[in-house]
Design an enzyme around this catalytic site. Structure first.
Site, PDB file in Angstrom:
ATOM      1  CG  ASP A   1      -2.170  -0.953   1.000  1.00 30.55           C
ATOM      2  OD1 ASP A   1      -2.308  -1.892  -0.242  1.00 30.55           O
ATOM      3  OD2 ASP A   1      -3.045  -1.379   1.972  1.00 30.55           O
TER       4      ASP A   1
ATOM      5  CG  ASP B   1      -3.466  -4.640  -3.045  1.00 29.48           C
ATOM      6  OD1 ASP B   1      -3.480  -5.529  -3.978  1.00 29.48           O
ATOM      7  OD2 ASP B   1      -3.823  -5.106  -1.856  1.00 29.48           O
TER       8      ASP B   1
END
Length: 384
Positions: free
Chosen positions: A195, A222
């Site tokens: 992230d 991600d």
């Protein structure tokens, strides 16, 4: 859940001259530009200033020794642009540009983004002093909520590492979380693992437009995610090797609101990695429990792709949200990882013609930060 290489700070690889030649030939080329590798652009002035200038220098020679102190010195609700010029150094502090402080420019003084690093090291599961944990949003090293914020020639990092904190299982660690509108990032590096870049908006009903040009984004899980309307133009996305022979992570995780036409657009960029061939996904749709009606959208077009990508370009993030029901598309990519399979759907040319950087960012006010006469990135592992 994740395994990082023994020394991720030094994990970098030089791509072959063949790659550089392919990029130079296939992407729009113009002299006088540069990338997040740190070479100043000869066609633009040396790192300069806009409006009032506040200087940050770790050695005490400026107006402030920390970046947050400089942000705090900017008047709220100012209609004038204020430049925070940051001298060479590593600034270990969380930084927040609040929503009532628009029109701020952060600029690295040397022109090389590796010389100016803003970093912090907390994760989602890191305990807070007053109890509880930070959560994904709270883990961000830098939060940018002010509209019309510009950043140039510097690095944002979350230096938190899972192997140093085996007691923490919530390992999301955001380098930058954005919620402002009309944001511009030019020659900026974003470093992290899970992230890394949270390209978001204040709420599901508000559009937050963000333009990233000549930037470098690094991570594994991600590492570009959120519900923002974000254009990445001539950027490098470097997937870190997690040490797996099968799955080494996911690049994107959009969570586009249902009434928003555009999500993420990646154009004229490149995707690099040291991970084994066929072990990285282009992305997966993020449908948060708080917004179960999200319709994730991402288009990757006209970009070079390394061999690390899988034949199955996309995968679901959670059960019940098959990526095929969303718009996860590619168009006219090239390189060894640019495969066309049933699981790598391509956008039709007539639809792709409507998906340009300008179209994604224009909004109701006609905002147009897109640079002309620029070249694509020279991808040579510009990381740690």
């Amino acid at each position: 859940m994740r395994h990082h290489p023994a020394n991720p700070r030094k994990a970098r690889a030089a791509l072959s001259t063949v790659l550089v030649g392919l990029l130079a030939a296939a992407l729009t080329t113009a002299p006088g530009t540069a990338n997040a590798g740190g070479e100043p652009r000869p066609d633009r002035p040396s790192p300069g200033t806009e409006g009032r200038v506040i200087t940050v220098a770790a050695d005490g020679s400026g107006d402030h020794t920390g970046v947050q102190a400089a942000v705090d010195a900017v008047p709220a609700h100012s209609t004038e642009r204020v430049t925070i010029r940051i001298e060479e150094g590593v600034y270990r502090e969380p930084v927040v540009i609040p929503g009532d402080k628009p029109n701020i420019t952060l600029i690295g003084a040397t022109g090389d983004p590796r010389d100016v690093v803003i970093t912090y090291d907390r994760a989602s599961g890191t305990p807070k002093p007053g109890g509880g944990t930070y959560g994904t949003s709270g883990s961000a090293s830098v939060v940018i909520a002010g509209d019309d914020t510009h950043a140039r020639d510097l690095t944002f990092e979350n230096s938190w590492l899972r192997e140093e904190h085996p007691e923490i299982t919530a390992t999301q660690a955001v380098a930058v979380r954005t919620t402002g509108d009309r944001l511009v990032f030019d020659n900026v590096r974003f470093l992290g693992h899970q992230d890394t870049l949270y390209a978001n908006s204040p709420d599901a009903d508000t559009v937050s437009r963000q333009y990233y040009t000549d930037c470098y984004v690094e991570g594994d899980v991600d590492f570009v995610f959120g519900r923002g309307t974000a254009v990445f133009d001539g950027c490098e996305f470097r997937s870190l090797d997690r040490g797996s022979d099968t799955v080494n992570g996911y690049v994107t995780a959009p969570s586009t609101p249902p009434d928003q036409e555009f999500g993420f657009l990646i154009t004229r960029s490149c995707f690099t990695s040291d991970a084994p061939a066929g072990t990285v996904y282009l992305g997966r749709p993020w449908v948060p429990s708080s917004h179960p009606d999200a319709e994730p959208r991402v288009l990757v077009r006209d970009s070079w792709m390394g061999r690390h990508f899988r034949e199955e370009g996309w995968i679901e993030m959670s059960s019940g949200h098959d990526w095929r029901q969303f718009r996860m598309r590619e168009y006219r990519n090239f390189g060894p990882g640019a495969l066309v399979t049933e699981d790598r759907p391509q956008m039709a040319p007539d639809e792709a013609a409507r998906h340009t950087a300008r179209a994604h960012l224009a909004g109701d006010d006609g905002w147009d930060p897109v640079r002309e006469h620029r070249r694509g990135p020279v991808c040579t592992a510009r990381g740690r």
